[in-house]
Design a protein around this motif. Structure first.
Motif, PDB file in Angstrom:
ATOM      1  N   ILE A   3     -86.508  39.250 197.009  1.00 22.61           N
ATOM      2  CA  ILE A   3     -85.397  39.952 197.634  1.00 22.61           C
ATOM      3  C   ILE A   3     -84.878  40.993 196.657  1.00 22.61           C
ATOM      4  CG2 ILE A   3     -83.041  39.744 198.522  1.00 22.61           C
ATOM      5  CD1 ILE A   3     -83.761  36.905 199.381  1.00 22.61           C
ATOM      6  N   ALA A   4     -84.690  42.227 197.124  1.00 18.83           N
ATOM      7  CA  ALA A   4     -84.101  43.289 196.308  1.00 18.83           C
ATOM      8  C   ALA A   4     -82.746  43.644 196.901  1.00 18.83           C
ATOM      9  CB  ALA A   4     -84.998  44.518 196.296  1.00 18.83           C
ATOM     10  N   ILE A   5     -81.739  43.689 196.034  1.00 24.60           N
ATOM     11  CA  ILE A   5     -80.395  44.091 196.437  1.00 24.60           C
ATOM     12  C   ILE A   5     -80.058  45.359 195.663  1.00 24.60           C
ATOM     13  CG2 ILE A   5     -77.954  43.460 196.443  1.00 24.60           C
ATOM     14  CD1 ILE A   5     -78.902  40.509 196.569  1.00 24.60           C
ATOM     15  N   ILE A   6     -79.724  46.424 196.377  1.00 25.04           N
ATOM     16  CA  ILE A   6     -79.311  47.672 195.746  1.00 25.04           C
ATOM     17  C   ILE A   6     -77.835  47.849 196.042  1.00 25.04           C
ATOM     18  CG2 ILE A   6     -79.643  50.164 195.625  1.00 25.04           C
ATOM     19  CD1 ILE A   6     -82.506  49.703 196.632  1.00 25.04           C
ATOM     20  N   THR A   7     -77.042  47.960 194.987  1.00 24.71           N
ATOM     21  CA  THR A   7     -75.596  48.086 195.136  1.00 24.71           C
ATOM     22  C   THR A   7     -75.056  49.002 194.047  1.00 24.71           C
ATOM     23  OG1 THR A   7     -73.553  46.804 195.429  1.00 24.71           O
ATOM     24  CG2 THR A   7     -75.121  46.017 193.772  1.00 24.71           C
ATOM     25  N   ASN A   8     -73.786  49.362 194.142  1.00 24.93           N
ATOM     26  CA  ASN A   8     -73.269  50.345 193.189  1.00 24.93           C
ATOM     27  C   ASN A   8     -72.968  49.745 191.811  1.00 24.93           C
ATOM     28  OD1 ASN A   8     -71.082  48.947 194.267  1.00 24.93           O
ATOM     29  ND2 ASN A   8     -69.759  50.715 194.335  1.00 24.93           N
ATOM     30  N   ILE A   9     -72.187  48.669 191.718  1.00 24.42           N
ATOM     31  CA  ILE A   9     -71.817  48.102 190.416  1.00 24.42           C
ATOM     32  C   ILE A   9     -71.777  46.582 190.492  1.00 24.42           C
ATOM     33  CG2 ILE A   9     -70.442  50.087 189.646  1.00 24.42           C
ATOM     34  CD1 ILE A   9     -67.929  48.522 190.493  1.00 24.42           C
ATOM     35  N   ARG A  10     -71.770  45.950 189.323  1.00 17.77           N
ATOM     36  CA  ARG A  10     -71.576  44.502 189.256  1.00 17.77           C
ATOM     37  C   ARG A  10     -70.081  44.242 189.478  1.00 17.77           C
ATOM     38  NH1 ARG A  10     -72.986  42.423 183.807  1.00 17.77           N
ATOM     39  NH2 ARG A  10     -75.126  42.727 184.427  1.00 17.77           N
ATOM     40  N   SER A  11     -69.767  43.407 190.457  1.00 19.21           N
ATOM     41  CA  SER A  11     -68.370  43.123 190.767  1.00 19.21           C
ATOM     42  C   SER A  11     -68.172  41.614 190.875  1.00 19.21           C
ATOM     43  CB  SER A  11     -67.970  43.810 192.069  1.00 19.21           C
ATOM     44  OG  SER A  11     -68.761  43.329 193.127  1.00 19.21           O
ATOM     45  N   PRO A  12     -66.949  41.132 190.674  1.00 18.97           N
ATOM     46  CA  PRO A  12     -66.706  39.692 190.683  1.00 18.97           C
ATOM     47  C   PRO A  12     -67.078  39.029 192.006  1.00 18.97           C
ATOM     48  CG  PRO A  12     -64.729  40.885 189.954  1.00 18.97           C
ATOM     49  CD  PRO A  12     -65.741  41.898 190.376  1.00 18.97           C
ATOM     50  N   TYR A  13     -66.706  39.638 193.114  1.00 19.82           N
ATOM     51  CA  TYR A  13     -66.988  39.023 194.411  1.00 19.82           C
ATOM     52  C   TYR A  13     -68.480  39.056 194.735  1.00 19.82           C
ATOM     53  CZ  TYR A  13     -66.609  43.948 195.701  1.00 19.82           C
ATOM     54  OH  TYR A  13     -66.749  45.316 195.741  1.00 19.82           O
ATOM     55  N   ARG A  14     -69.168  40.132 194.355  1.00 24.24           N
ATOM     56  CA  ARG A  14     -70.596  40.233 194.625  1.00 24.24           C
ATOM     57  C   ARG A  14     -71.378  39.270 193.740  1.00 24.24           C
ATOM     58  NH1 ARG A  14     -71.048  45.589 194.480  1.00 24.24           N
ATOM     59  NH2 ARG A  14     -70.376  45.706 196.621  1.00 24.24           N
ATOM     60  N   LYS A  15     -70.924  39.071 192.507  1.00 26.48           N
ATOM     61  CA  LYS A  15     -71.563  38.123 191.591  1.00 26.48           C
ATOM     62  C   LYS A  15     -71.584  36.731 192.218  1.00 26.48           C
ATOM     63  CE  LYS A  15     -71.009  36.218 186.901  1.00 26.48           C
ATOM     64  NZ  LYS A  15     -71.261  34.835 187.174  1.00 26.48           N
ATOM     65  N   LEU A  16     -70.445  36.294 192.735  1.00 28.18           N
ATOM     66  CA  LEU A  16     -70.369  34.967 193.357  1.00 28.18           C
ATOM     67  C   LEU A  16     -71.278  34.876 194.578  1.00 28.18           C
ATOM     68  CD1 LEU A  16     -66.517  34.403 193.120  1.00 28.18           C
ATOM     69  CD2 LEU A  16     -68.296  33.353 191.709  1.00 28.18           C
ATOM     70  N   GLN A  17     -71.312  35.928 195.370  1.00 30.44           N
ATOM     71  CA  GLN A  17     -72.147  35.952 196.563  1.00 30.44           C
ATOM     72  C   GLN A  17     -73.634  35.840 196.204  1.00 30.44           C
ATOM     73  OE1 GLN A  17     -72.429  39.762 198.515  1.00 30.44           O
ATOM     74  NE2 GLN A  17     -72.440  38.790 200.533  1.00 30.44           N
ATOM     75  N   ILE A  18     -74.060  36.629 195.245  1.00 23.85           N
ATOM     76  CA  ILE A  18     -75.476  36.622 194.875  1.00 23.85           C
ATOM     77  C   ILE A  18     -75.858  35.299 194.218  1.00 23.85           C
ATOM     78  CG2 ILE A  18     -77.212  37.752 193.419  1.00 23.85           C
ATOM     79  CD1 ILE A  18     -75.682  40.397 193.997  1.00 23.85           C
ATOM     80  N   GLU A  19     -74.970  34.730 193.414  1.00 24.18           N
ATOM     81  CA  GLU A  19     -75.262  33.427 192.810  1.00 24.18           C
ATOM     82  C   GLU A  19     -75.421  32.338 193.870  1.00 24.18           C
ATOM     83  OE1 GLU A  19     -72.273  32.965 189.756  1.00 24.18           O
ATOM     84  OE2 GLU A  19     -73.551  33.971 188.277  1.00 24.18           O
ATOM     85  N   GLU A  20     -74.742  32.467 194.993  1.00 22.05           N
ATOM     86  CA  GLU A  20     -74.950  31.526 196.099  1.00 22.05           C
ATOM     87  C   GLU A  20     -76.350  31.688 196.681  1.00 22.05           C
ATOM     88  OE1 GLU A  20     -73.136  28.907 197.476  1.00 22.05           O
ATOM     89  OE2 GLU A  20     -72.004  29.190 195.605  1.00 22.05           O
ATOM     90  N   PHE A  21     -76.828  32.933 196.778  1.00 24.05           N
ATOM     91  CA  PHE A  21     -78.178  33.176 197.290  1.00 24.05           C
ATOM     92  C   PHE A  21     -79.240  32.543 196.393  1.00 24.05           C
ATOM     93  CE2 PHE A  21     -76.543  37.354 199.289  1.00 24.05           C
ATOM     94  CZ  PHE A  21     -76.188  36.703 200.453  1.00 24.05           C
ATOM     95  N   THR A  22     -78.976  32.458 195.090  1.00 27.18           N
ATOM     96  CA  THR A  22     -79.968  31.890 194.171  1.00 27.18           C
ATOM     97  C   THR A  22     -80.193  30.413 194.413  1.00 27.18           C
ATOM     98  OG1 THR A  22     -78.364  31.381 192.410  1.00 27.18           O
ATOM     99  CG2 THR A  22     -79.388  33.569 192.375  1.00 27.18           C
ATOM    100  N   LYS A  23     -79.321  29.778 195.166  1.00 27.20           N
ATOM    101  CA  LYS A  23     -79.473  28.347 195.478  1.00 27.20           C
ATOM    102  C   LYS A  23     -80.514  28.099 196.559  1.00 27.20           C
ATOM    103  CE  LYS A  23     -74.715  27.386 194.126  1.00 27.20           C
ATOM    104  NZ  LYS A  23     -73.387  26.959 194.581  1.00 27.20           N
ATOM    105  N   ILE A  24     -80.936  29.157 197.233  1.00 31.93           N
ATOM    106  CA  ILE A  24     -81.971  29.033 198.261  1.00 31.93           C
ATOM    107  C   ILE A  24     -83.310  28.834 197.556  1.00 31.93           C
ATOM    108  CG2 ILE A  24     -83.137  30.190 200.174  1.00 31.93           C
ATOM    109  CD1 ILE A  24     -80.529  31.858 200.516  1.00 31.93           C
TER     110      ILE A  24
END
Length: 79
Positions: A3-24
């Protein structure tokens, strides 16, 4: 699955969201950032655990907004 995610910057809310995806199970996540930071957002966010992160090179076309990231076209996102 990759999975590739392209986004503008590292942000606190996005960090938590992506870390949840890593549990898959059975996925590999690559996160590409189009900017190093944004004026007015001085977040100090730790690296996202369990993913590969890369800040893409870009060209600033306006003082406040508007990066152009021509290298996005050269990313090999296919398996």
């Amino acid at each position: 699955m990759d999975i590739a995610i392209i986004t503008n910057i590292r942000s606190p809310y996005r960090k938590l969201q992506i870390e949840e995806f890593t549990k898959i199970p059975n996925i590999n996540i690559n996160v590409y950032y189009t900017n190093k930071d944004i004026i007015g957002r001085k977040w100090n966010v730790e690296a996202i655990q369990g993913v590969n992160e890369k800040i893409l090179n870009g060209y600033k076309i306006f003082k406040k907004f508007g990066y152009i990231n021509v290298c996005i076209m050269g990313l090999n996102l296919s398996a």
